[in-house]
Design a protein around this motif. Structure first.
Motif, mmCIF file in Angstrom:
data_model
loop_
_atom_site.group_PDB
_atom_site.id
_atom_site.type_symbol
_atom_site.label_atom_id
_atom_site.label_comp_id
_atom_site.label_asym_id
_atom_site.label_seq_id
_atom_site.Cartn_x
_atom_site.Cartn_y
_atom_site.Cartn_z
ATOM 1 N N VAL A 73 0.867 -1.171 0.000
ATOM 2 C CA VAL A 73 0.000 0.000 0.000
ATOM 3 C C VAL A 73 0.909 1.228 0.000
ATOM 4 N N PRO A 74 1.004 1.895 -1.157
ATOM 5 C CA PRO A 74 1.920 3.033 -1.231
ATOM 6 C C PRO A 74 1.384 4.275 -0.536
ATOM 7 N N VAL A 75 2.285 4.976 0.119
ATOM 8 C CA VAL A 75 1.993 6.287 0.700
ATOM 9 C C VAL A 75 2.953 7.285 0.061
ATOM 10 N N SER A 76 2.709 8.562 0.276
ATOM 11 C CA SER A 76 3.455 9.569 -0.468
ATOM 12 C C SER A 76 4.914 9.695 -0.040
ATOM 13 N N SER A 77 5.210 10.300 1.096
ATOM 14 C CA SER A 77 6.624 10.587 1.301
ATOM 15 C C SER A 77 7.055 10.970 2.705
ATOM 16 N N VAL A 78 6.192 10.995 3.667
ATOM 17 C CA VAL A 78 6.574 11.525 4.980
ATOM 18 C C VAL A 78 7.028 10.407 5.916
ATOM 19 N N VAL A 79 8.167 10.635 6.545
ATOM 20 C CA VAL A 79 8.708 9.726 7.560
ATOM 21 C C VAL A 79 8.185 10.206 8.915
ATOM 22 N N PRO A 80 7.447 9.369 9.655
ATOM 23 C CA PRO A 80 6.965 9.791 10.969
ATOM 24 C C PRO A 80 8.128 10.161 11.904
ATOM 25 N N ALA A 81 7.871 11.100 12.789
ATOM 26 C CA ALA A 81 8.912 11.610 13.679
ATOM 27 C C ALA A 81 9.541 10.519 14.539
ATOM 28 N N ASP A 82 8.771 9.499 14.903
ATOM 29 C CA ASP A 82 9.285 8.460 15.794
ATOM 30 C C ASP A 82 9.914 7.285 15.045
ATOM 31 N N ALA A 83 10.049 7.381 13.719
ATOM 32 C CA ALA A 83 10.562 6.264 12.920
ATOM 33 C C ALA A 83 12.082 6.317 12.785
ATOM 34 N N GLU A 84 12.670 5.138 12.688
ATOM 35 C CA GLU A 84 14.092 5.022 12.369
ATOM 36 C C GLU A 84 14.204 4.320 11.019
#
Length: 160
Positions: free
Chosen positions: A34-45
């Protein structure tokens, strides 16, 4: 949350089969992407890995940002490579992904850099790290050739 970035390349008799085989090379072929656009969540590594780890049962839904390119046997007469690339910029808060594909490694890498810079200019966020992951394969007059780079967000989830 961990975001695993994996890449793969493959050849097969059809475009879809080459894409599926390239996903298999990255160990991401058994999920419904499931593709999403481009934002990396703040809590992600974000972690670049050789192959994606097991992210859950086959058939589950997996959220991704992906870059993919495919060349047909006819394309091989005009171009020598198929290239897919994914870049990311991260910092203390949210980050960005940018994907590109083409036939020239330098051009794809340059496009990613320009895209990340433009995305950063649109936001009032701090970025202190930037990386690029590329997948590149020589084209073939005998088969379709595919290259993928996929950022897989966390674990897969059941569809229903």
């Amino acid at each position: 949350m961990d975001i695993h970035v994996a890449a793969g390349t493959a050849r097969a008799p059809t475009a879809m089969a080459a894409y599926d085989a390239a996903l298999a090379d990255a160990n991401l072929h058994n999920y419904n992407l499931v593709p999403v656009s481009s934002v990396v969540p703040a809590d992600a590594e974000v972690r670049s890995v050789e192959r994606a780890p097991d992210l859950g049962p086959a058939g589950n839904r997996l959220t991704v940002v992906q870059a993919h390119g495919t060349a047909s046997p006819a394309d091989a007469r005009e171009t020598e490579r198929v290239v897919a690339g994914l870049g990311w910029a991260t910092g203390p808060g949210p980050g960005l992904f940018y994907e590109a594909d083409g036939t020239d490694v330098d051009s794809v890498e340059r496009t990613i850099g320009e895209g990340l810079a433009t995305g950063a200019d649109l936001r009032d966020w701090t970025f202190d790290g930037e990386e690029v992951r590329l997948a590149s394969a020589a084209t073939s007059e005998d088969a379709y050739t595919a290259a993928v780079v996929v950022a897989a967000y966390g674990e897969s989830e059941p569809i229903a």
